[in-house]
Motif scaffolding. Sequence first.
Motif, PDB file in Angstrom:
ATOM      1  N   ALA A  87       0.833  -1.431  -0.256  1.00 28.61           N
ATOM      2  CA  ALA A  87      -0.226  -0.276   0.036  1.00 28.61           C
ATOM      3  C   ALA A  87       0.509   1.088  -0.338  1.00 28.61           C
ATOM      4  O   ALA A  87       0.759   2.492  -0.213  1.00 28.61           O
ATOM      5  CB  ALA A  87      -0.969   0.120   0.930  1.00 28.61           C
ATOM      6  N   ASP A  88       1.923   1.060   0.792  1.00 28.37           N
ATOM      7  CA  ASP A  88       2.506   2.760   0.629  1.00 28.37           C
ATOM      8  C   ASP A  88       3.697   2.953  -0.620  1.00 28.37           C
ATOM      9  O   ASP A  88       3.684   4.272  -1.690  1.00 28.37           O
ATOM     10  CB  ASP A  88       4.325   2.171   1.360  1.00 28.37           C
ATOM     11  N   ILE A  89       3.633   1.578  -1.664  1.00 27.69           N
ATOM     12  CA  ILE A  89       4.469   1.220  -2.922  1.00 27.69           C
ATOM     13  C   ILE A  89       3.071   2.306  -3.517  1.00 27.69           C
ATOM     14  O   ILE A  89       3.551   3.234  -4.754  1.00 27.69           O
ATOM     15  CB  ILE A  89       5.129   0.724  -3.365  1.00 27.69           C
ATOM     16  N   GLU A  90       1.934   1.852  -3.833  1.00 28.69           N
ATOM     17  CA  GLU A  90       0.726   2.037  -4.357  1.00 28.69           C
ATOM     18  C   GLU A  90       0.321   3.626  -4.170  1.00 28.69           C
ATOM     19  O   GLU A  90       0.186   4.706  -5.047  1.00 28.69           O
ATOM     20  CB  GLU A  90      -0.966   1.720  -4.282  1.00 28.69           C
ATOM     21  N   ARG A  91       0.958   4.249  -2.543  1.00 25.60           N
ATOM     22  CA  ARG A  91       0.543   5.792  -2.552  1.00 25.60           C
ATOM     23  C   ARG A  91       1.605   6.214  -3.362  1.00 25.60           C
ATOM     24  O   ARG A  91       1.330   7.191  -3.710  1.00 25.60           O
ATOM     25  CB  ARG A  91       0.310   5.460  -0.909  1.00 25.60           C
ATOM     26  N   LEU A  92       3.304   5.665  -3.223  1.00 22.78           N
ATOM     27  CA  LEU A  92       4.158   7.063  -4.095  1.00 22.78           C
ATOM     28  C   LEU A  92       3.035   6.575  -5.184  1.00 22.78           C
ATOM     29  O   LEU A  92       3.115   8.323  -5.896  1.00 22.78           O
ATOM     30  CB  LEU A  92       5.094   6.095  -4.163  1.00 22.78           C
ATOM     31  N   GLU A  93       2.845   5.652  -5.978  1.00 27.00           N
ATOM     32  CA  GLU A  93       2.093   5.478  -7.828  1.00 27.00           C
ATOM     33  C   GLU A  93       0.603   6.741  -7.745  1.00 27.00           C
ATOM     34  O   GLU A  93       1.732   7.489  -8.944  1.00 27.00           O
ATOM     35  CB  GLU A  93       2.197   4.133  -8.246  1.00 27.00           C
ATOM     36  N   GLN A  94       0.115   6.477  -6.874  1.00 23.00           N
ATOM     37  CA  GLN A  94      -0.918   7.715  -6.884  1.00 23.00           C
ATOM     38  C   GLN A  94       0.121   9.051  -7.197  1.00 23.00           C
ATOM     39  O   GLN A  94      -0.819  10.543  -7.953  1.00 23.00           O
ATOM     40  CB  GLN A  94      -1.884   8.238  -5.593  1.00 23.00           C
ATOM     41  N   GLN A  95       0.356   9.663  -5.985  1.00 24.14           N
ATOM     42  CA  GLN A  95       1.581  10.704  -6.041  1.00 24.14           C
ATOM     43  C   GLN A  95       1.849  10.794  -6.958  1.00 24.14           C
ATOM     44  O   GLN A  95       1.886  11.554  -7.834  1.00 24.14           O
ATOM     45  CB  GLN A  95       2.664  10.305  -4.220  1.00 24.14           C
ATOM     46  N   LEU A  96       2.537  10.561  -7.813  1.00 20.11           N
ATOM     47  CA  LEU A  96       3.577   9.571  -8.983  1.00 20.11           C
ATOM     48  C   LEU A  96       2.447  10.407  -9.992  1.00 20.11           C
ATOM     49  O   LEU A  96       2.941  11.626 -10.990  1.00 20.11           O
ATOM     50  CB  LEU A  96       3.805   8.596  -9.631  1.00 20.11           C
ATOM     51  N   ASP A  97       1.243   9.709 -10.440  1.00 17.85           N
ATOM     52  CA  ASP A  97       0.701   9.821 -11.075  1.00 17.85           C
ATOM     53  C   ASP A  97       0.086  11.744 -10.967  1.00 17.85           C
ATOM     54  O   ASP A  97      -0.022  12.267 -12.277  1.00 17.85           O
ATOM     55  CB  ASP A  97      -0.870   9.065 -10.656  1.00 17.85           C
ATOM     56  N   HIS A  98      -0.168  11.396 -10.444  1.00 17.44           N
ATOM     57  CA  HIS A  98      -1.151  13.521  -9.950  1.00 17.44           C
ATOM     58  C   HIS A  98       0.208  14.196 -10.177  1.00 17.44           C
ATOM     59  O   HIS A  98      -0.897  14.968 -10.523  1.00 17.44           O
ATOM     60  CB  HIS A  98      -1.269  12.965  -7.648  1.00 17.44           C
ATOM     61  N   TYR A  99       0.731  14.500  -9.864  1.00 22.13           N
ATOM     62  CA  TYR A  99       2.205  15.193  -9.981  1.00 22.13           C
ATOM     63  C   TYR A  99       2.541  15.382 -11.609  1.00 22.13           C
ATOM     64  O   TYR A  99       3.121  15.934 -12.435  1.00 22.13           O
ATOM     65  CB  TYR A  99       3.220  15.100  -8.976  1.00 22.13           C
ATOM     66  N   ASN A 100       2.571  14.082 -12.091  1.00 23.69           N
ATOM     67  CA  ASN A 100       2.594  13.638 -13.587  1.00 23.69           C
ATOM     68  C   ASN A 100       2.059  14.210 -14.191  1.00 23.69           C
ATOM     69  O   ASN A 100       2.352  15.121 -15.415  1.00 23.69           O
ATOM     70  CB  ASN A 100       3.666  12.605 -13.665  1.00 23.69           C
ATOM     71  N   ASP A 101       0.932  14.242 -14.312  1.00 21.10           N
ATOM     72  CA  ASP A 101       0.138  14.312 -15.072  1.00 21.10           C
ATOM     73  C   ASP A 101       0.129  15.477 -15.603  1.00 21.10           C
ATOM     74  O   ASP A 101      -0.135  15.625 -17.489  1.00 21.10           O
ATOM     75  CB  ASP A 101      -1.714  14.461 -15.319  1.00 21.10           C
ATOM     76  N   PRO A 102       0.298  16.770 -14.888  1.00 25.00           N
ATOM     77  CA  PRO A 102      -0.309  17.794 -15.589  1.00 25.00           C
ATOM     78  C   PRO A 102       1.342  18.735 -16.312  1.00 25.00           C
ATOM     79  O   PRO A 102       0.804  20.022 -17.233  1.00 25.00           O
ATOM     80  CB  PRO A 102      -0.885  18.991 -14.625  1.00 25.00           C
ATOM     81  N   LEU A 103       2.251  17.387 -16.082  1.00 27.14           N
ATOM     82  CA  LEU A 103       3.430  18.123 -16.527  1.00 27.14           C
ATOM     83  C   LEU A 103       3.631  17.672 -18.419  1.00 27.14           C
ATOM     84  O   LEU A 103       3.218  16.807 -18.918  1.00 27.14           O
ATOM     85  CB  LEU A 103       4.478  17.087 -16.320  1.00 27.14           C
ATOM     86  N   PRO A 104       4.333  18.346 -18.929  1.00 22.32           N
ATOM     87  CA  PRO A 104       4.509  18.036 -20.337  1.00 22.32           C
ATOM     88  C   PRO A 104       4.812  17.084 -20.688  1.00 22.32           C
ATOM     89  O   PRO A 104       6.010  16.689 -19.390  1.00 22.32           O
ATOM     90  CB  PRO A 104       4.886  19.703 -21.157  1.00 22.32           C
ATOM     91  N   PRO A 105       4.937  16.330 -21.880  1.00 22.87           N
ATOM     92  CA  PRO A 105       5.588  14.833 -21.411  1.00 22.87           C
ATOM     93  C   PRO A 105       7.499  15.430 -22.128  1.00 22.87           C
ATOM     94  O   PRO A 105       7.771  16.625 -22.455  1.00 22.87           O
ATOM     95  CB  PRO A 105       5.598  14.564 -22.859  1.00 22.87           C
ATOM     96  N   LEU A 106       8.214  14.424 -22.417  1.00 19.98           N
ATOM     97  CA  LEU A 106       9.560  15.031 -21.226  1.00 19.98           C
ATOM     98  C   LEU A 106       9.545  14.523 -23.077  1.00 19.98           C
ATOM     99  O   LEU A 106       9.643  13.716 -23.736  1.00 19.98           O
ATOM    100  CB  LEU A 106      10.196  14.196 -20.586  1.00 19.98           C
ATOM    101  N   LYS A 107      11.056  15.460 -23.999  1.00 18.32           N
ATOM    102  CA  LYS A 107      11.357  15.563 -25.331  1.00 18.32           C
ATOM    103  C   LYS A 107      12.826  14.820 -25.121  1.00 18.32           C
ATOM    104  O   LYS A 107      13.551  15.205 -25.613  1.00 18.32           O
ATOM    105  CB  LYS A 107      10.823  15.796 -26.378  1.00 18.32           C
ATOM    106  N   ASP A 108      13.552  16.073 -23.624  1.00 18.86           N
ATOM    107  CA  ASP A 108      15.259  15.772 -23.533  1.00 18.86           C
ATOM    108  C   ASP A 108      14.955  15.552 -22.700  1.00 18.86           C
ATOM    109  O   ASP A 108      14.406  15.490 -21.044  1.00 18.86           O
ATOM    110  CB  ASP A 108      15.191  17.404 -24.260  1.00 18.86           C
ATOM    111  N   PHE A 109      16.552  15.162 -22.291  1.00 18.28           N
ATOM    112  CA  PHE A 109      16.677  14.661 -20.693  1.00 18.28           C
ATOM    113  C   PHE A 109      16.809  16.089 -19.742  1.00 18.28           C
ATOM    114  O   PHE A 109      17.635  16.895 -20.359  1.00 18.28           O
ATOM    115  CB  PHE A 109      18.194  13.933 -20.494  1.00 18.28           C
ATOM    116  N   ILE A 110      16.497  15.738 -18.303  1.00 16.46           N
ATOM    117  CA  ILE A 110      16.702  17.191 -17.515  1.00 16.46           C
ATOM    118  C   ILE A 110      18.037  17.361 -16.802  1.00 16.46           C
ATOM    119  O   ILE A 110      18.171  16.140 -16.155  1.00 16.46           O
ATOM    120  CB  ILE A 110      15.714  17.464 -16.745  1.00 16.46           C
ATOM    121  N   LEU A 111      18.931  18.459 -16.782  1.00 17.97           N
ATOM    122  CA  LEU A 111      19.477  18.563 -16.038  1.00 17.97           C
ATOM    123  C   LEU A 111      19.348  18.768 -14.699  1.00 17.97           C
ATOM    124  O   LEU A 111      18.393  19.768 -14.168  1.00 17.97           O
ATOM    125  CB  LEU A 111      21.058  19.253 -16.281  1.00 17.97           C
ATOM    126  N   PRO A 112      20.261  18.384 -13.217  1.00 20.98           N
ATOM    127  CA  PRO A 112      19.742  18.680 -12.021  1.00 20.98           C
ATOM    128  C   PRO A 112      20.230  20.237 -11.671  1.00 20.98           C
ATOM    129  O   PRO A 112      21.057  20.385 -12.451  1.00 20.98           O
ATOM    130  CB  PRO A 112      20.836  17.886 -10.708  1.00 20.98           C
TER     131      PRO A 112
END
Length: 186
Positions: A87-112
């Motif tokens: 369930a802890d892993i599933e909650r992380l996946e839910q948060q991943l989806d929540h924060y990632n869905d509004p972001l534009p798709p990646l087309k390039d690598f991101i530098l830190p």
Amino acid sequence: MGNRLSKIYTKTGDDGTTGLGDGSRVAKDSARVSAYGTVDEANSAIGVLLATDLPDDVRTLLTTIQHQLFDLGGELCIPGHAAIEDADIERLEQQLDHYNDPLPPLKDFILPGGGEAAARCHLARTIVRRAERESVTLSHHDAVRPQAIRYLNRLSDLLFVLARVLARHSGHGEVLWQHERRKPQP
């Protein structure tokens, strides 16, 4: 809760060993100590991230993750102990989806980078990745529950997504890798 330390130095580690949660002693450079030590380091890196200006929802999420990382460190420190659940892993996946869905798709690598909070989040992500690698190394000769490794894998993914969110939140934006910056010389 068991005994609390009233004296911080015990001198029992002066011989290069440390006590595990089950009372056994192992070398301080053992794979088990490396794995839970790096989980502790990741938790500290998240603490450094929490010292910056963050959106309240991200702050709450990261604080929850700190508690889970402490639990995970205990799981790795006590052979046979279970603390991280599916369930802890599933909650992380839910948060991943929540924060990632509004972001534009990646087309390039991101530098830190992308502002202080995003850069700190990237650093925490790389430390979590090392904790994952060290937990896999430990699993080659000692029992490590698959939930521990999966949790670290999802957490590093979540931290990557949160770094993207924080870069945008700060106004700095993401730092894209310029792979074509070096043109071949004729």
